[in-house]
Design a protein around this motif. Sequence first.
Motif, PDB file in Angstrom:
ATOM      1  N   HIS A 128      -7.246   0.210  -2.200  1.00 47.14           N
ATOM      2  CA  HIS A 128      -6.588  -0.964  -2.778  1.00 47.14           C
ATOM      3  C   HIS A 128      -7.436  -1.646  -3.845  1.00 47.14           C
ATOM      4  N   PRO A 168       0.803  -1.225   0.000  1.00 54.02           N
ATOM      5  CA  PRO A 168       0.000   0.000   0.000  1.00 54.02           C
ATOM      6  C   PRO A 168       0.839   1.280   0.000  1.00 54.02           C
ATOM      7  N   GLU A 220       2.091   1.675  -3.552  1.00 51.66           N
ATOM      8  CA  GLU A 220       0.996   2.056  -4.440  1.00 51.66           C
ATOM      9  C   GLU A 220       0.684   3.544  -4.344  1.00 51.66           C
TER      10      GLU A 220
END
Length: 377
Positions: free
Chosen positions: A299, A87, A90
């Motif tokens: 996500h 995460p 990302e």
Amino acid sequence: MKICVISPFTGLAGDMLLAALVDAGAPLERIRSAVAASGLTGWELRVQSLLTHGLTAARALVDVTDDATSRPAAELIAMAGRVEPAPVAERSVAALRAIAEAEGRLHGEAPERVHLHELGGHDTLVDVIGVFAALDALEVSTVYCGALPLGGGTVRTAHGVLPCPAPATASLLKGARTVGSELTGETVTPTAAALLKAAGARFEPPPEFRLLATGYGAGTRSLPDRPNVAVVHLGETADAGTRELMVLETNLDDVTGEVLGHAVGELLAAGALDAWISPVTMKKGRPAHVLHVLAAPEHASRLGDLVLAETGSLGLRQYPVRRTALERETETVDVLGMPVRRKRGPHGAKPEHDDVVAAARELGLPARVVATIAAGR
């Protein structure tokens, strides 16, 4: 649910937000480790305390020992993509890509070919990865931000003198709440704007929350009549057990059970909150399965891509849901000399199946007997 509320008192920069999060309790070593995972060399991150206009605040300093002051955007994005956990990578990639796209539009270049000047040095990568590593370590689910004060005047860049806010900043702030300021110069940096964009910051009043911590992050600019700081408040919302999530689904009538089982395992390993399979009957009476994935909104895109890649499906549905999760704790109990973990909630306790099976094998007992003992029934 934990939230972060940003109060940009005199504006916002990446280093100010990073320092404020550390001042509010984000572990500095976790931040340094995340940045180091990118492969960036020749840097050291320090956070020092200072007194400014009677207020104690933190300042983030990046000491650089090499002379790379600018890099291609593609290089920074590739470095951010190596970071763990996923995460953090990302969101860091999303922030850097947003900067590259904004600069590309302004200068008529493809984002992957943009060469970042002021934004291509160590500071940008440390600030971007550092902020998202801090938010991850603090388990922040949602970021709220007050109206951003925009100063007037000009700012000097590699392309010459430009009006404030800088064009890249103005592009990145599309949709954000802003307010005029009597301060001159750059009060909101492109890095800060990209961080807010990638974090999905909400420019609205936060819900009622229980205040957990407050942090003050100082900028490098000195102001004559006020502290140059950004403030963050960390809180827990009153409905801490309820959270907005996304469900992803796809119908599959040509995928084997082995592939389905593998896909569920990969999705859970990639950060899905849950994944499961339901048998269904499709048109023309064909037996099939539906693969379901429960994901945090930030996500959903990445996990959706993983579903399509693992299953070969040509489509995906997604819709929002609200999940209420009750408080629970994990404890370890002794079952005839064997340790077995169990989760205890408000209405009972459930042993961990893997521990039950391991204990049953060692004790030569049926798993159901060990489970009953471990549950305390």
